[in-house]
Write a protein that holds these residues in place. Sequence first.
Motif, PDB file in Angstrom:
ATOM      1  N   MET A   1      84.366   4.244   7.900  1.00  0.00           N
ATOM      2  CA  MET A   1      83.189   4.048   8.735  1.00  0.00           C
ATOM      3  C   MET A   1      82.493   5.367   9.045  1.00  0.00           C
ATOM      4  SD  MET A   1      84.446   1.012  11.324  1.00  0.00           S
ATOM      5  CE  MET A   1      84.870   2.188  12.548  1.00  0.00           C
ATOM      6  N   GLY A   2      83.197   6.477   8.899  1.00  0.00           N
ATOM      7  CA  GLY A   2      82.636   7.774   9.233  1.00  0.00           C
ATOM      8  C   GLY A   2      81.939   8.491   8.097  1.00  0.00           C
ATOM      9  N   ILE A   3      81.768   7.834   6.951  1.00  0.00           N
ATOM     10  CA  ILE A   3      81.176   8.505   5.794  1.00  0.00           C
ATOM     11  C   ILE A   3      79.757   9.001   6.091  1.00  0.00           C
ATOM     12  CG2 ILE A   3      80.334   6.383   4.730  1.00  0.00           C
ATOM     13  CD1 ILE A   3      80.971   7.676   2.009  1.00  0.00           C
ATOM     14  N   THR A   4      78.954   8.209   6.778  1.00  0.00           N
ATOM     15  CA  THR A   4      77.584   8.621   7.099  1.00  0.00           C
ATOM     16  C   THR A   4      77.590   9.817   8.031  1.00  0.00           C
ATOM     17  OG1 THR A   4      76.917   6.321   6.887  1.00  0.00           O
ATOM     18  CG2 THR A   4      75.355   7.801   7.939  1.00  0.00           C
ATOM     19  N   LEU A   5      78.448   9.788   9.032  1.00  0.00           N
ATOM     20  CA  LEU A   5      78.567  10.906   9.961  1.00  0.00           C
ATOM     21  C   LEU A   5      79.060  12.158   9.240  1.00  0.00           C
ATOM     22  CD1 LEU A   5      78.435  11.995  12.839  1.00  0.00           C
ATOM     23  CD2 LEU A   5      80.776  11.172  13.149  1.00  0.00           C
ATOM     24  N   ALA A   6      80.035  12.010   8.360  1.00  0.00           N
ATOM     25  CA  ALA A   6      80.580  13.149   7.628  1.00  0.00           C
ATOM     26  C   ALA A   6      79.515  13.799   6.741  1.00  0.00           C
ATOM     27  CB  ALA A   6      81.769  12.709   6.774  1.00  0.00           C
ATOM     28  N   LYS A   7      78.734  12.995   6.052  1.00  0.00           N
ATOM     29  CA  LYS A   7      77.686  13.535   5.182  1.00  0.00           C
ATOM     30  C   LYS A   7      76.586  14.216   5.999  1.00  0.00           C
ATOM     31  CE  LYS A   7      78.342  10.637   1.139  1.00  0.00           C
ATOM     32  NZ  LYS A   7      77.746   9.679   0.225  1.00  0.00           N
ATOM     33  N   ALA A   8      76.221  13.627   7.139  1.00  0.00           N
ATOM     34  CA  ALA A   8      75.205  14.236   7.990  1.00  0.00           C
ATOM     35  C   ALA A   8      75.702  15.559   8.554  1.00  0.00           C
ATOM     36  CB  ALA A   8      74.837  13.287   9.123  1.00  0.00           C
TER      37      ALA A   8
ATOM     38  N   PRO B   1      85.270   9.573 -10.511  1.00  0.00           N
ATOM     39  CA  PRO B   1      86.368   9.049 -11.324  1.00  0.00           C
ATOM     40  C   PRO B   1      86.951   7.781 -10.704  1.00  0.00           C
ATOM     41  CG  PRO B   1      86.622  11.412 -10.998  1.00  0.00           C
ATOM     42  CD  PRO B   1      85.496  10.957 -10.113  1.00  0.00           C
ATOM     43  N   GLU B   2      87.389   6.880 -11.541  1.00  0.00           N
ATOM     44  CA  GLU B   2      87.907   5.591 -11.097  1.00  0.00           C
ATOM     45  C   GLU B   2      89.086   5.732 -10.136  1.00  0.00           C
ATOM     46  OE1 GLU B   2      90.247   2.084 -13.314  1.00  0.00           O
ATOM     47  OE2 GLU B   2      88.325   2.620 -14.201  1.00  0.00           O
ATOM     48  N   HIS B   3      89.891   6.760 -10.317  1.00  0.00           N
ATOM     49  CA  HIS B   3      91.098   6.925  -9.510  1.00  0.00           C
ATOM     50  C   HIS B   3      90.895   7.823  -8.284  1.00  0.00           C
ATOM     51  CE1 HIS B   3      90.970   9.923 -12.750  1.00  0.00           C
ATOM     52  NE2 HIS B   3      91.372  10.758 -11.817  1.00  0.00           N
ATOM     53  N   PHE B   4      89.656   8.199  -7.977  1.00  0.00           N
ATOM     54  CA  PHE B   4      89.409   9.107  -6.863  1.00  0.00           C
ATOM     55  C   PHE B   4      88.240   8.622  -6.008  1.00  0.00           C
ATOM     56  CE2 PHE B   4      87.338  12.921  -5.064  1.00  0.00           C
ATOM     57  CZ  PHE B   4      88.385  13.373  -4.297  1.00  0.00           C
ATOM     58  N   TYR B   5      88.548   8.159  -4.828  1.00  0.00           N
ATOM     59  CA  TYR B   5      87.525   7.770  -3.860  1.00  0.00           C
ATOM     60  C   TYR B   5      87.903   8.384  -2.521  1.00  0.00           C
ATOM     61  CZ  TYR B   5      85.566   4.562  -7.193  1.00  0.00           C
ATOM     62  OH  TYR B   5      84.976   4.043  -8.300  1.00  0.00           O
ATOM     63  N   GLN B   6      87.247   9.488  -2.163  1.00  0.00           N
ATOM     64  CA  GLN B   6      87.629  10.223  -0.965  1.00  0.00           C
ATOM     65  C   GLN B   6      87.364   9.452   0.325  1.00  0.00           C
ATOM     66  OE1 GLN B   6      85.266  10.972  -3.094  1.00  0.00           O
ATOM     67  NE2 GLN B   6      83.571  12.042  -2.192  1.00  0.00           N
ATOM     68  N   PHE B   7      86.441   8.504   0.328  1.00  0.00           N
ATOM     69  CA  PHE B   7      86.149   7.732   1.535  1.00  0.00           C
ATOM     70  C   PHE B   7      86.470   6.255   1.357  1.00  0.00           C
ATOM     71  CE2 PHE B   7      83.336  11.399   2.112  1.00  0.00           C
ATOM     72  CZ  PHE B   7      83.704  11.772   3.399  1.00  0.00           C
TER      73      PHE B   7
END
Length: 71
Positions: A42-49, A28-34
Amino acid sequence: MDKVLWGDPEVFRPSRFLDASGTKIIHPEHFYQFGKGRRMCMGITLAKAFLHTFLTTIVHDYRISIAPASL
């Protein structure tokens, strides 16, 4: 928790983030958790892994089944 954006924010409904067919994740346009763009976390890759490793370990180490209906 904005009722204008979500309608019923207190209710757990993962379907809010799926398309009509239920196969593709929508953002959704109004929701970007990262975050988004240059300000993205910067931690999105680490969080997903980490999430992948965590869930894979749970599925590997435990037997997951549906609880029987209570009578």
